[in-house]
Design a protein around this motif. Structure first.
Motif: not given
Length: 227
Positions: A174-180, A185-192
């Motif tokens: 999961l490229h660029g994975l980030q979370f608190d 409970s919530e994660i975000w990553f670079r989609f492309r």
């Protein structure tokens, strides 16, 4: 009257209006809606417009079908479901054709507690703090291709007519994975970048499968002809 074949010139596309060329390319791209890996890896590079259209299609149609599964040992797991898309960079992803390639897709996923699978005689191990710890361990893993504690399911409920198991499974990073730091409970990553890894693996697997089937078919025909 004898018929004659019309030779198609290699530079025919250059002689057509650009709008017509893009319409032809779009029709070709749509004919592969059932094969997302081919669309993303091969057809996305036909033109800047097709790149934009395919990425928009993936973001709006395919991304909601993606699930992320986080594992804890061999008996506990929880799914993360798609929540939203955010982006950074200049321009608007839908309308601005000048700077769209400089924009970064951020796919946001949230933990779905209804999908928790764990031993009934033990408490739910996936508290917000525990999830953050597990994602930190995920980022610390040194061998992405061995023992990943998270996996990706793509196209679930859509590919192969929505049949059970009809999805693309991958353990890509999961490229660029980030979370608190205190709540995973919530994660975000670079989609492309992430979807490129998933689609590249799927495209290669399809190529290998086709080559194996082709080789097996040739061998079978050779055996029949030798009878």
């Amino acid at each position: 009257m004898a018929t004659t074949e019309t030779e198609i010139q290699p530079d025919l596309a250059a002689k057509l209006p650009n709008e017509l060329v893009e319409e032809i390319l779009s029709a070709h791209v749509r004919s592969f809606d059932h094969n997302p890996s081919y669309q993303w890896i091969q057809l996305r590079h036909l033109s800047r417009r097709q790149r934009h259209l395919i990425e928009t299609y993936f973001r709006k149609f395919w991304l909601p079908t993606v699930s992320i599964t986080l594992y804890l040992g061999g008996h506990h797991q929880i799914d993360y479901k798609f929540s939203s898309v955010e982006w950074s960079g200049a321009g608007n992803l839908d309308t601005d054709s000048t700077n769209r390639e400089e924009s970064t897709f951020l796919a946001v996923f949230r933990a779905d507690q209804s999908t928790v699978f764990h031993d009934r005689d033990t408490p739910n191990p996936f508290t917000p703090a525990a999830l953050a710890r597990l994602w930190r361990e995920y980022l610390a893993e040194t061998k992405p291709d061995c023992g990943r504690t998270a996996s990706i399911r793509f196209g679930e409920g859509v590919l192969n007519g929505g049949l059970s198991g009809g999805y693309i499974f991958n353990v890509a990073e999961l490229h660029g994975l980030q979370f608190d730091a205190s709540d995973g409970s919530e994660i975000w990553f670079r989609f492309r970048e992430t979807i490129t890894s998933v689609m590249r693996d799927e495209f290669r697997l399809r190529q290998i499968t086709l080559n194996l089937v082709s080789t097996a078919s040739r061998d079978m025909l050779a055996d029949w002809n030798g009878v």
